[in-house]
Design a protein around this motif. Structure first.
Motif, PDB file in Angstrom:
ATOM      1  N   TYR A 418       0.224  -1.129   0.019  1.00 45.11           N
ATOM      2  CA  TYR A 418      -0.574  -0.121   0.065  1.00 45.11           C
ATOM      3  C   TYR A 418       0.600   0.817  -0.313  1.00 45.11           C
ATOM      4  CZ  TYR A 418      -2.517   3.509   1.887  1.00 45.11           C
ATOM      5  OH  TYR A 418      -3.191   5.315   1.885  1.00 45.11           O
ATOM      6  N   ARG A 419       2.200   1.456   0.564  1.00 48.50           N
ATOM      7  CA  ARG A 419       2.614   2.919   1.189  1.00 48.50           C
ATOM      8  C   ARG A 419       3.562   2.326  -0.006  1.00 48.50           C
ATOM      9  NH1 ARG A 419       7.624   3.410   0.468  1.00 48.50           N
ATOM     10  NH2 ARG A 419       8.274   5.335   2.148  1.00 48.50           N
ATOM     11  N   GLU A 420       4.042   1.347  -1.165  1.00 46.23           N
ATOM     12  CA  GLU A 420       4.469   2.087  -2.158  1.00 46.23           C
ATOM     13  C   GLU A 420       3.962   2.492  -3.053  1.00 46.23           C
ATOM     14  OE1 GLU A 420       7.923   1.522  -2.216  1.00 46.23           O
ATOM     15  OE2 GLU A 420       7.708   1.196  -0.263  1.00 46.23           O
ATOM     16  N   ASN A 658      12.720   6.089   3.879  1.00 44.45           N
ATOM     17  CA  ASN A 658      11.469   7.375   4.674  1.00 44.45           C
ATOM     18  C   ASN A 658      10.462   6.243   4.286  1.00 44.45           C
ATOM     19  OD1 ASN A 658       8.679   8.694   3.216  1.00 44.45           O
ATOM     20  ND2 ASN A 658       9.987   9.838   2.044  1.00 44.45           N
ATOM     21  N   SER A 659       9.586   6.028   4.826  1.00 42.60           N
ATOM     22  CA  SER A 659       8.977   5.064   6.166  1.00 42.60           C
ATOM     23  C   SER A 659       7.578   5.297   6.381  1.00 42.60           C
ATOM     24  CB  SER A 659       9.243   4.566   6.779  1.00 42.60           C
ATOM     25  OG  SER A 659       9.187   5.081   8.615  1.00 42.60           O
ATOM     26  N   SER A 660       7.205   7.340   5.429  1.00 43.88           N
ATOM     27  CA  SER A 660       5.922   7.861   5.897  1.00 43.88           C
ATOM     28  C   SER A 660       5.022   6.899   4.423  1.00 43.88           C
ATOM     29  CB  SER A 660       5.934   8.937   5.189  1.00 43.88           C
ATOM     30  OG  SER A 660       6.046   9.446   4.196  1.00 43.88           O
ATOM     31  N   ASP A 661       3.760   6.891   4.960  1.00 39.98           N
ATOM     32  CA  ASP A 661       2.676   6.166   4.832  1.00 39.98           C
ATOM     33  C   ASP A 661       2.069   6.959   3.280  1.00 39.98           C
ATOM     34  OD1 ASP A 661       1.319   7.531   6.217  1.00 39.98           O
ATOM     35  OD2 ASP A 661      -0.517   6.599   6.318  1.00 39.98           O
ATOM     36  N   ASN A 662       1.949   8.108   3.118  1.00 41.60           N
ATOM     37  CA  ASN A 662       1.441   8.727   2.399  1.00 41.60           C
ATOM     38  C   ASN A 662       2.523  10.123   1.725  1.00 41.60           C
ATOM     39  OD1 ASN A 662      -0.826  10.814   1.256  1.00 41.60           O
ATOM     40  ND2 ASN A 662      -2.101   9.323   2.198  1.00 41.60           N
ATOM     41  N   PRO A 663       2.375  10.354   0.669  1.00 40.70           N
ATOM     42  CA  PRO A 663       3.287  11.419   0.175  1.00 40.70           C
ATOM     43  C   PRO A 663       2.810  12.971   0.410  1.00 40.70           C
ATOM     44  CG  PRO A 663       2.440  11.052  -2.055  1.00 40.70           C
ATOM     45  CD  PRO A 663       2.290   9.663  -0.586  1.00 40.70           C
ATOM     46  N   ILE A 664       1.480  13.576   0.195  1.00 39.39           N
ATOM     47  CA  ILE A 664       0.809  14.386   0.098  1.00 39.39           C
ATOM     48  C   ILE A 664       0.075  14.675   2.210  1.00 39.39           C
ATOM     49  CG2 ILE A 664      -2.187  15.729  -0.387  1.00 39.39           C
ATOM     50  CD1 ILE A 664       0.371  14.661  -2.821  1.00 39.39           C
ATOM     51  N   TYR A 665      -0.575  13.958   2.613  1.00 39.71           N
ATOM     52  CA  TYR A 665      -0.972  13.496   3.989  1.00 39.71           C
ATOM     53  C   TYR A 665      -0.322  12.277   5.508  1.00 39.71           C
ATOM     54  CZ  TYR A 665      -3.246  14.933   8.144  1.00 39.71           C
ATOM     55  OH  TYR A 665      -3.827  15.081   9.977  1.00 39.71           O
ATOM     56  N   ARG A 667       0.166  10.473   7.913  1.00 41.48           N
ATOM     57  CA  ARG A 667      -0.140  10.325   9.006  1.00 41.48           C
ATOM     58  C   ARG A 667       0.877   9.539  10.056  1.00 41.48           C
ATOM     59  NH1 ARG A 667      -4.015   9.470   5.018  1.00 41.48           N
ATOM     60  NH2 ARG A 667      -5.477   9.665   5.264  1.00 41.48           N
ATOM     61  N   ARG A 668       1.762   8.297   9.576  1.00 44.11           N
ATOM     62  CA  ARG A 668       2.473   7.270  10.127  1.00 44.11           C
ATOM     63  C   ARG A 668       4.606   7.151   9.760  1.00 44.11           C
ATOM     64  NH1 ARG A 668      -1.550   4.671   9.011  1.00 44.11           N
ATOM     65  NH2 ARG A 668      -2.411   5.881  10.403  1.00 44.11           N
ATOM     66  N   GLY A 669       5.062   7.254  10.259  1.00 40.19           N
ATOM     67  CA  GLY A 669       6.151   6.735   9.777  1.00 40.19           C
ATOM     68  C   GLY A 669       7.125   8.270   9.460  1.00 40.19           C
ATOM     69  N   SER A 670       7.820   8.299   9.136  1.00 43.97           N
ATOM     70  CA  SER A 670       9.235   9.651   9.517  1.00 43.97           C
ATOM     71  C   SER A 670       9.905   8.785   8.148  1.00 43.97           C
ATOM     72  CB  SER A 670      10.253   8.789  10.472  1.00 43.97           C
ATOM     73  OG  SER A 670      10.747   7.426   9.684  1.00 43.97           O
ATOM     74  N   GLU A 671      10.530  10.246   7.847  1.00 43.50           N
ATOM     75  CA  GLU A 671      12.144  10.336   7.094  1.00 43.50           C
ATOM     76  C   GLU A 671      12.845  11.554   7.521  1.00 43.50           C
ATOM     77  OE1 GLU A 671      10.203  13.247   3.667  1.00 43.50           O
ATOM     78  OE2 GLU A 671       7.955  12.073   4.448  1.00 43.50           O
ATOM     79  N   PHE A 672      14.295  10.680   7.515  1.00 43.53           N
ATOM     80  CA  PHE A 672      15.899  11.760   7.260  1.00 43.53           C
ATOM     81  C   PHE A 672      16.791  11.317   6.514  1.00 43.53           C
ATOM     82  CE2 PHE A 672      17.528   7.407   8.507  1.00 43.53           C
ATOM     83  CZ  PHE A 672      18.853   7.346   8.273  1.00 43.53           C
ATOM     84  N   THR A 673      17.563  12.411   6.014  1.00 41.46           N
ATOM     85  CA  THR A 673      18.462  12.333   4.952  1.00 41.46           C
ATOM     86  C   THR A 673      19.702  12.877   5.607  1.00 41.46           C
ATOM     87  OG1 THR A 673      18.317  14.184   4.140  1.00 41.46           O
ATOM     88  CG2 THR A 673      16.535  12.785   3.380  1.00 41.46           C
ATOM     89  N   ALA A 674      21.005  11.915   4.869  1.00 42.65           N
ATOM     90  CA  ALA A 674      21.815  12.501   5.464  1.00 42.65           C
ATOM     91  C   ALA A 674      23.070  12.517   5.073  1.00 42.65           C
ATOM     92  CB  ALA A 674      22.561  11.040   6.980  1.00 42.65           C
ATOM     93  N   SER A 675      23.154  13.184   4.457  1.00 42.86           N
ATOM     94  CA  SER A 675      23.964  13.401   3.264  1.00 42.86           C
ATOM     95  C   SER A 675      25.438  14.767   3.753  1.00 42.86           C
ATOM     96  CB  SER A 675      23.482  14.072   1.971  1.00 42.86           C
ATOM     97  OG  SER A 675      23.083  15.766   2.753  1.00 42.86           O
ATOM     98  N   LYS A 716      18.424  15.984   7.805  1.00 42.46           N
ATOM     99  CA  LYS A 716      17.368  16.409   7.821  1.00 42.46           C
ATOM    100  C   LYS A 716      16.694  15.493   8.394  1.00 42.46           C
ATOM    101  CE  LYS A 716      18.036  19.718   4.555  1.00 42.46           C
ATOM    102  NZ  LYS A 716      16.910  20.724   3.098  1.00 42.46           N
ATOM    103  N   SER A 717      15.536  15.941   9.495  1.00 44.71           N
ATOM    104  CA  SER A 717      14.341  14.561   9.526  1.00 44.71           C
ATOM    105  C   SER A 717      13.060  14.725   9.708  1.00 44.71           C
ATOM    106  CB  SER A 717      14.811  13.776  10.785  1.00 44.71           C
ATOM    107  OG  SER A 717      14.747  14.621  12.236  1.00 44.71           O
ATOM    108  N   LYS A 718      12.679  13.793  10.207  1.00 44.60           N
ATOM    109  CA  LYS A 718      10.846  14.074   9.957  1.00 44.60           C
ATOM    110  C   LYS A 718      10.375  13.017  10.688  1.00 44.60           C
ATOM    111  CE  LYS A 718       9.471  17.802   6.695  1.00 44.60           C
ATOM    112  NZ  LYS A 718       8.556  18.543   5.434  1.00 44.60           N
ATOM    113  N   THR A 719       9.532  13.195  11.035  1.00 47.39           N
ATOM    114  CA  THR A 719       8.281  11.925  11.979  1.00 47.39           C
ATOM    115  C   THR A 719       7.102  13.146  12.154  1.00 47.39           C
ATOM    116  OG1 THR A 719       8.164  13.087  14.630  1.00 47.39           O
ATOM    117  CG2 THR A 719      10.245  11.445  13.524  1.00 47.39           C
ATOM    118  N   TYR A 720       6.471  11.311  11.572  1.00 42.93           N
ATOM    119  CA  TYR A 720       4.697  11.475  11.882  1.00 42.93           C
ATOM    120  C   TYR A 720       4.107  10.594  12.913  1.00 42.93           C
ATOM    121  CZ  TYR A 720       5.854  13.893   6.936  1.00 42.93           C
ATOM    122  OH  TYR A 720       6.702  14.729   6.090  1.00 42.93           O
TER     123      TYR A 720
END
Length: 884
Positions: A418-420, A658-665, A667-675, A716-720
């Motif tokens: 579903y996420r993919e 990137n484990s967020s469940d929806n690109p627009i809104y 609800r859960r998961g997280s995103e981070f990048t280390a560069s 950079k990181s984000k959590t939902y």
């Protein structure tokens, strides 16, 4: 002789038969009874139906109308009897007729001919709503099913009245009155106008809630448990609904019982409750509760488990001897939580698994539980179907699925698939529905993916006229591009480009007349080669910015500044900006040109998990400065670098997850990048002493930056975090990020790739277009990067509370409130993540498929900037594009 007499005898017999047959017909006609009188108090008689005719209806075939009756030619009926009565009832049941009669047209012996007389109900000519708003009318039209031209029936009117009352009851208008009237139309006997008169009355709210019998939980706590039944005129309920809706009240009663069950009071019940009118606008609610005693767990035994040992399951349950008998926790640990017992089974193919907790013994306040498990066989996936996809090649969708025929069924694989699919952006994430069809006979599962395609290409176009001349931008983003079909025109062309492979092609250009021009093109393939999730990206750009000459500053600009400082107003000398326009002082001899080319390659990793991606990018950039005075690079001879050519070759490595469940809104998961971005360390092997390099010669000093060097580190990181399990749930987003731009030689610090911090984060505001823009709302663009001292380090953190207003295929809208803080430093040694400039505000985001994400924020900056006494203050920021 006798053979010759045979024809003569046959002829005589025929002649004799003619008058006899004619005589029989005459007798039959004489015996036929037309319009026979049926005596219902007489003796019933059996007849065989010899014929059926229909009168009164012109719009239907006779055989259709006769079929509705259930009668047929050749059928034996009793007259009078149930057959005719039941036929009439069938006609009334359909509701299409205002009058029904069945009569005997004629009878002959045991045969009867029936005539069915029908009067058709009129059709609706017009529907008029009275007493409601236009928006309410539109809502009702979608629910009622009343359509012009359809027949009006009692059932239709009754259904409409029920639906209208229910509609307004759900909105708090409990006393709404509905009256539906049919009006005949002169000259049109088969048509009527329908008037729907609605008196909503006032909204009914809750005046007072009275609770008796409770000792363990106070009235205050129980009232807070109730979500949608709340007393009016109470400050604590200012943001809660006060409308009384019967359906919500029943749910709130169950929430009270659930709360007691959660605390171990399994016998708690509402023994009585009532609703009474306090006045025309409010009601009083009364409930009497019997709490019962509190129960505790004593023994937990497991039965039927062979896959997992009892010790493992009990540890997974997280409930043991002596704990309060929490039925909510028990239910969550069995199936609802992310690490629930059921998930262990579902993720290993046991789709037929079931677990039934049974209270086998109750001794005082102690309960013994027997956990009865039905494991069943492991199920494999038989068929995987994709429905609703009309944008991509099917293999492009299937390669993102983790559910393949022959694999063991896995709930985790379903969720990941579903996420993919949602992350692809080609389907409405709110309507992705996996339909799981288990087949117990052969131990398999079919999975049907029901998708809803959505437009994902984006077009951005703007044009206008300003002081500098024509201002315009055109950006085309094709997200379903197919490179392999570019020169092989086929049915996959939609418009001017081939589609179907899910590749992204972006072409953009913008101009501000002679002052600024920028052109770029990029290509991205998420599955380069089509067999593995290895991405390829290629991009190129060119930009040119010019300046205005010094006479403009010496006259209009400086005079305007002088007038502003000393109180003479904005007009300034000779009208200030009104007379001295930038167009009159353009200077094409002051320019900054930039060329760029980059190639990137990414690989989806399997460790630590397959949410990780490693990307490498090789980039080439060239900067050509001509009398450009905005880089603020002081050379060793005391002058600033204004003219010269610089080249930048770098290799960038990015590790992201990137484990967020929806690109627009999400609800859960997280995103981070280390560069990290690295250039060759030229100063380490060119044997030059840059501390004294070019102290007297400008050209020699400028050559220091012929080859730019640096090392740049970013995180950079984000959590939902979702606040409920509902689809329209509030979400908390947290953010943390920082960046450092380092150097190999302290005398050769890079003037490029610095951080431009503050404002909305949109590119194009910095006078140094070679900087990276970082948003910090509540402050001016670039306000946290001191003028003349570029940012070599920055940090930013914050949190947002988001709430969705609309999540549809065509439009997604959500509002947000945020707090954030950040800062930028020229000297990396002074980097202090606790020295922050703070802000807070609110905003809204709107996602349109053809435009993308856009929004507006209002923010207030609480701190002073650039060492002045000026605070960030109140500011509006416009957002265009998905911000990381």
């Amino acid at each position: 002789m006798r053979y010759r007499l045979i024809p003569i005898i046959l002829a005589l017999l025929c002649l004799l038969n003619i008058p006899i047959e004619s005589k029989a017909q005459q007798v039959a006609e004489t015996d036929t009874i037309f319009n026979p009188i049926i005596l219902y108090n007489g003796t019933p008689k059996k007849y065989t139906i010899a014929g059926i005719s229909v009168r009164g209806i012109e719009n239907y075939e006779d055989y259709v109308l006769i079929g509705l009756s259930g009668l047929s030619i050749g059928q034996t009926i009793t007259v009078p009897g149930d057959e005719i009565t039941n036929a009439i009832k069938r006609y009334w049941k359909h509701g299409l007729f205002s009058d029904v009669q069945i009569t005997a047209e004629k009878a002959l012996g045991d045969k009867i001919w029936l005539k069915i007389l029908l009067t058709q109900r009129p059709r609706i000519a017009n529907i008029n709503y009275h007493g409601i708003k236009k928006s309410e009318k539109e809502d009702l039209e979608a629910k009622l099913g009343l359509v012009k031209g359809s027949q009006i029936t009692p059932n239709l009117i009754s259904r409409a009245e029920i639906l209208i009352k229910k509609h307004f009851d759900e909105k708090g208008f409990k006393n709404a009155e509905v009256n539906i009237i049919e009006r005949n139309i002169n000259g049109k006997k088969d048509q009527v106008d329908v008037d729907i008169n609605i008196d909503k009355k006032e909204k009914v709210k809750v005046h007072k809630i009275t609770i008796d019998g409770n000792q363990i939980l106070s009235d205050k706590k129980l009232k807070r448990v109730m979500k949608k039944t709340n007393e009016k005129n109470k400050l604590k309920n200012i943001f809660r609904t006060k409308k009384f809706i019967e359906e919500n009240y029943e749910k709130d009663k169950q929430l009270i019982i659930d709360k007691y069950n959660e605390l171990g009071y399994r016998d708690a019940m509402i023994v009585s409750d009532s609703i009474s009118n306090y006045d025309d606008r409010t009601v009083d609610v009364y409930m009497k509760i019997e709490e019962g005693q509190r129960y505790y767990l004593r023994n937990i035994t497991w039965v039927g488990n062979t896959v997992y040992p009892s010790d493992y399951l009990e540890a997974k349950l997280q409930m043991s001897h002596g704990d309060v008998y929490n039925q909510k926790l028990l239910n969550d640990r069995l199936s609802k939580d992310d690490d629930a017992i059921g998930n262990d089974y579902y993720n290993h193919g046991y789709v037929f698994y079931g677990l039934d907790p049974v209270e086998v013994n109750i001794d005082g306040d102690s309960i013994d539980l027997e956990m009865r498990i039905q494991e069943g066989p492991q199920a494999s996936i038989s068929k995987v179907r994709i429905n609703g996809n009309d944008r991509l090649y099917e293999n492009v969708v299937r390669r993102e699925l983790r559910t393949r025929p022959g694999d063991l069924f896995s709930k985790e694989a379903i969720e990941r698939s579903y996420r993919e699919i949602a992350q692809m952006g080609h389907f409405n994430p709110e309507n992705i529905k996996p339909d799981i069809v288990p087949n117990a006979q052969n131990g398999t599962v079919d999975i049907n993916w029901d998708l809803e395609s959505k437009a994902n290409d984006q077009v951005e176009f703007s044009a206008g006229w300003g002081q500098t001349g024509v201002i315009g931008k055109l950006s085309l983003k094709f997200t379903n591009f197919s490179l392999k079909n570019l020169f092989h025109k086929s049915n996959n062309y939609r418009g001017i480009l081939p589609q179907g492979d899910g590749q992204t092609l972006t072409i953009s250009g913008q101009t501000n007349a002679r002052y600024y021009q920028q052109y770029s093109v990029s290509f991205f393939d998420p599955w380069f080669g089509g067999k593995r999730p290895n991405s390829l990206s290629v991009s190129a750009y060119y930009s040119r910015q010019s300046d205005i000459n010094s006479s403009f500053y010496n006259s209009a600009y400086l005079n305007s500044m002088y007038s502003t400082i000393y109180g003479y107003g904005y007009g300034g000398y000779n009208g200030g900006y009104g007379r001295y326009s930038p167009e009159a002082y353009s200077d094409p001899d002051k320019t900054l040109q930039m060329y760029g080319l980059s190639v990137g390659w990414g690989k989806r990793l399997r460790w630590p998990d397959d949410y990780f991606t490693l990307t490498a990018e090789l980039s080439l950039q060239r900067f050509i400065l001509k009398n450009w005075s905005y880089l603020f690079v002081r050379l060793n001879n005391g002058e600033y670098l204004t003219t010269g050519k610089s080249n930048l070759v770098s290799l960038g490595l990015t590790l992201s997850r990137n484990s967020s469940d929806n690109p627009i809104y999400p609800r859960r998961g997280s995103e981070f990048t280390a560069s990290v971005q690295l250039t060759p360390p030229y100063s380490l092997f060119d044997n030059k002493d840059y501390s004294t390099y070019g102290t007297t010669d400008y050209d020699e000093a400028a050559s220091m930056f012929k080859w730019v060097e640096f090392h740049k580190w970013k995180f950079k990181s984000k959590t939902y975090t979702s606040l409920s399990t509902a689809q329209k749930t509030p979400v908390i987003m947290t953010r943390f990020e920082f960046g450092l731009l380092g150097h190999y030689n302290k005398y050769k610090k890079s003037p490029f790739e610095t951080f431009y911090v503050g404002g909305d984060g949109m590119t194009g505001y910095s006078t140094n277009y070679a900087s990276e823009t970082i948003a910090l709302r509540g402050y001016e663009n670039g306000a946290l990067t001191d003028y003349g001292s570029e940012g070599y380090a920055y940090t930013r953190m914050g949190a947002e509370l988001r709430y969705p207003l609309m999540l549809e295929n065509s439009t997604s809208i959500y509002v947000l409130g945020f707090i954030e803080a950040g800062n930028a430093w020229h000297d990396v040694n002074k980097f202090n993540p606790f020295d922050m400039k703070r802000s807070a505000g609110v905003g809204v985001r709107i996602y349109l498929p053809m435009i993308g994400m856009m929004g507006i924020d209002w923010a207030y900056g609480f701190d002073k900037v650039r060492g002045t006494k000026e605070y960030g203050g109140s500011r509006f920021h416009f957002i265009l594009g998905q911000e990381f």
